[in-house]
Design an enzyme around this catalytic site. Structure first.
Site, PDB file in Angstrom:
ATOM      1  N   ARG A  98      62.486  43.321  24.770  1.00 31.05           N
ATOM      2  CA  ARG A  98      62.909  43.911  26.052  1.00 31.05           C
ATOM      3  C   ARG A  98      64.240  43.318  26.528  1.00 31.05           C
ATOM      4  O   ARG A  98      65.097  44.039  27.038  1.00 31.05           O
ATOM      5  CB  ARG A  98      61.816  43.735  27.109  1.00 31.05           C
ATOM      6  CG  ARG A  98      60.707  44.794  26.946  1.00 31.05           C
ATOM      7  CD  ARG A  98      59.661  44.695  28.013  1.00 31.05           C
ATOM      8  NE  ARG A  98      58.610  43.749  27.637  1.00 31.05           N
ATOM      9  CZ  ARG A  98      57.591  43.432  28.411  1.00 31.05           C
ATOM     10  NH1 ARG A  98      57.489  43.964  29.615  1.00 31.05           N
ATOM     11  NH2 ARG A  98      56.672  42.584  28.004  1.00 31.05           N
ATOM     12  N   ARG A 130      51.901  49.250  38.295  1.00 27.97           N
ATOM     13  CA  ARG A 130      51.761  48.407  39.492  1.00 27.97           C
ATOM     14  C   ARG A 130      53.137  47.998  40.029  1.00 27.97           C
ATOM     15  O   ARG A 130      53.410  48.130  41.222  1.00 27.97           O
ATOM     16  CB  ARG A 130      50.945  47.155  39.126  1.00 27.97           C
ATOM     17  CG  ARG A 130      50.932  46.064  40.173  1.00 27.97           C
ATOM     18  CD  ARG A 130      50.328  44.776  39.626  1.00 27.97           C
ATOM     19  NE  ARG A 130      51.051  44.251  38.478  1.00 27.97           N
ATOM     20  CZ  ARG A 130      52.174  43.536  38.541  1.00 27.97           C
ATOM     21  NH1 ARG A 130      52.699  43.243  39.715  1.00 27.97           N
ATOM     22  NH2 ARG A 130      52.757  43.099  37.449  1.00 27.97           N
ATOM     23  N   ARG A 131      54.010  47.534  39.123  1.00 30.04           N
ATOM     24  CA  ARG A 131      55.348  47.123  39.561  1.00 30.04           C
ATOM     25  C   ARG A 131      56.135  48.325  40.080  1.00 30.04           C
ATOM     26  O   ARG A 131      56.748  48.265  41.144  1.00 30.04           O
ATOM     27  CB  ARG A 131      56.118  46.483  38.396  1.00 30.04           C
ATOM     28  CG  ARG A 131      55.589  45.119  37.989  1.00 30.04           C
ATOM     29  CD  ARG A 131      56.218  44.622  36.701  1.00 30.04           C
ATOM     30  NE  ARG A 131      55.696  43.313  36.309  1.00 30.04           N
ATOM     31  CZ  ARG A 131      55.586  42.889  35.063  1.00 30.04           C
ATOM     32  NH1 ARG A 131      55.963  43.674  34.068  1.00 30.04           N
ATOM     33  NH2 ARG A 131      55.109  41.698  34.798  1.00 30.04           N
ATOM     34  N   LYS A 161      45.704  38.186  32.036  1.00 32.19           N
ATOM     35  CA  LYS A 161      45.874  39.559  32.555  1.00 32.19           C
ATOM     36  C   LYS A 161      45.627  40.622  31.482  1.00 32.19           C
ATOM     37  O   LYS A 161      45.415  41.784  31.789  1.00 32.19           O
ATOM     38  CB  LYS A 161      47.241  39.752  33.215  1.00 32.19           C
ATOM     39  CG  LYS A 161      48.426  39.788  32.295  1.00 32.19           C
ATOM     40  CD  LYS A 161      49.685  40.174  33.070  1.00 32.19           C
ATOM     41  CE  LYS A 161      50.887  40.266  32.146  1.00 32.19           C
ATOM     42  NZ  LYS A 161      52.106  40.686  32.828  1.00 32.19           N
ATOM     43  N   ASP A 162      45.653  40.224  30.190  1.00 33.05           N
ATOM     44  CA  ASP A 162      45.374  41.177  29.114  1.00 33.05           C
ATOM     45  C   ASP A 162      43.875  41.386  28.883  1.00 33.05           C
ATOM     46  O   ASP A 162      43.492  42.316  28.162  1.00 33.05           O
ATOM     47  CB  ASP A 162      45.987  40.696  27.787  1.00 33.05           C
ATOM     48  CG  ASP A 162      47.512  40.739  27.798  1.00 33.05           C
ATOM     49  OD1 ASP A 162      48.068  41.499  28.610  1.00 33.05           O
ATOM     50  OD2 ASP A 162      48.132  40.021  26.995  1.00 33.05           O
ATOM     51  N   ARG A 190      59.195  49.061  26.615  1.00 32.14           N
ATOM     52  CA  ARG A 190      58.092  48.405  25.901  1.00 32.14           C
ATOM     53  C   ARG A 190      58.626  47.390  24.917  1.00 32.14           C
ATOM     54  O   ARG A 190      59.810  47.323  24.657  1.00 32.14           O
ATOM     55  CB  ARG A 190      57.267  49.457  25.128  1.00 32.14           C
ATOM     56  CG  ARG A 190      56.337  50.330  25.983  1.00 32.14           C
ATOM     57  CD  ARG A 190      55.139  49.599  26.523  1.00 32.14           C
ATOM     58  NE  ARG A 190      54.531  48.647  25.593  1.00 32.14           N
ATOM     59  CZ  ARG A 190      53.719  48.987  24.592  1.00 32.14           C
ATOM     60  NH1 ARG A 190      53.415  50.250  24.374  1.00 32.14           N
ATOM     61  NH2 ARG A 190      53.205  48.058  23.801  1.00 32.14           N
ATOM     62  N   CYS A 229      44.804  49.167  33.494  1.00 32.67           N
ATOM     63  CA  CYS A 229      46.270  49.248  33.453  1.00 32.67           C
ATOM     64  C   CYS A 229      46.751  50.682  33.674  1.00 32.67           C
ATOM     65  O   CYS A 229      47.932  50.946  33.705  1.00 32.67           O
ATOM     66  CB  CYS A 229      46.822  48.669  32.162  1.00 32.67           C
ATOM     67  SG  CYS A 229      46.368  49.593  30.712  1.00 32.67           S
TER      68      CYS A 229
END
Length: 358
Positions: free
Chosen positions: A170, A146-147, A95-96, A164, A258
């Site tokens: 986190r 997105r979330r 996904k990166d 972040r 993103c």
């Protein structure tokens, strides 16, 4: 051909050293070690060396990812090392990786996907609750547009703030302060770290669809390194390859990144590939979502040779039938076109402008 290092073994023979580039975070190292272990199993004679480095995304921790405006936040430094022949392959979270790779690079392997869904990790004082049952105005930490877009629509009683840092950072911010009632993380990362016990809730597609490529690991190599490409190609998981080609084609055709909320859900069932794709406004109030499917059964092989070096949205998968890959890519493009015909571009343009203005 790259200039690999070599090392003498006990018999005085020279054997090749394959250098694997990775980010320095604990999760990145675990992911890279898992790929190295698989390669070692398949090729007992190779000698692997892991080269860890920091990326821009690891260094800038006070700004939301969507605000930095750089598409290759977690990959650029690794790709520079690949280009300079300092490493021979790089392990990434798929996904990166941007849907268009720099010239000369390709994704030589997409490994079997871990659970791609998002997970809720609750503050210790909220154990036993769900997003639904958290008190009004509880603050949820996520740096993903997105979330946030999907969950704002689904759980309007909650607030969403940026958080972040790597997984360890986190979780520490969640546990040691009272800024967040919960945070949203990829289930795959938590499972790979051995922290499954922290998962309070897995968000199904009805609550939150996932990011393109989420849960899959990718091995990026120099496209001209035929031997390295051949070596890593055995790591491909065919179903994951087809799902991720469809997802990446969908995102690329939408021109998403993103900095805009785009989400997907894919499934392979009875030789059919199903792709659900959606775009959202930043607050989730405006959205478009559709599902399409295609057959991925290989038809009759024509006498025509399949070009094994052909890339599809940055992926080279010579051991997966080319016809199935083409259909997966077309599915992504067709679904993107369907959403664009219904106004997706307008939703994404407004989302991008609002995000830039924040």
């Amino acid at each position: 051909m790259s200039e690999e290092a070599s090392s003498p073994d006990g018999n005085g023979k020279v054997r090749r050293v394959i250098r694997i580039g990775t980010r320095k975070s604990q999760l990145a190292r675990i992911q890279t070690d898992s790929v190295a272990d698989k390669l070692k199993e398949l090729y007992p004679d190779i000698h692997l060396e892991i080269v860890a480095m920091s990326t821009t995304g690891d260094k800038i921790l006070d700004t939301a990812l969507s605000k930095i405006g750089e598409k290759s936040l977690f990959t650029k430094e690794l790709e520079n090392a690949l280009e300079r022949n300092e490493v021979d392959l790089v392990v990434h979270s798929l996904k990166d990786l941007p849907t268009t790779l720099p010239p000369g690079f390709t994704i030589g392997a997409v490994l079997k996907r871990e659970n791609p869904h998002d997970a809720v990790v609750l503050h210790p004082q909220n154990v036993g609750k769900t997003l639904e049952s958290l008190p009004e105005n509880s603050v949820i930490g996520t740096s993903s547009l997105r979330r946030a877009a999907q969950l704002k629509k689904r759980f309007p009683h909650l607030k969403f703030n940026d958080i972040r840092g790597n997984l360890n950072t986190r979780l520490k911010k969640l546990d040691e302060k009272e800024d967040f009632a919960a945070i949203i993380l990829a289930a795959a990362g938590l499972r790979r770290m051995g922290w499954e016990s922290r998962i309070s809730q897995i968000l199904g597609p009805e609550d939150c669809m996932y990011a393109v490529g989420q849960g899959a690991l990718a091995v990026e190599v120099r496209a001209r390194d035929v031997d390295i490409l051949e070596m890593v190609s055995v790591l491909h998981d065919p179903d994951t390859v087809l799902r991720c080609i469809a997802e990446r084609a969908f995102l690329r055709h939408l021109e998403g990144g993103c900095s805009v909320p785009v989400a997907v859900h894919t499934q392979v069932k009875d030789s059919q590939l199903y792709l659900t794709g959606a775009v959202y406004s930043l607050d989730g109030s405006d959205s478009l979502k559709e599902t399409m499917q295609t057959s991925i059964t290989a038809g009759d092989k024509s006498s025509e040779e399949v070009d094994e070096r052909l890339q599809r949205v940055g992926v080279t998968a010579s051991k997966v039938p080319g016809e199935a890959q083409d259909r997966a890519e077309r599915l992504g493009v067709d679904l993107a076109n369907l959403l664009l015909s219904k106004g997706a571009k307008e939703i994404l343009t407004v989302a991008r402008q609002l995000n830039d203005a924040r």
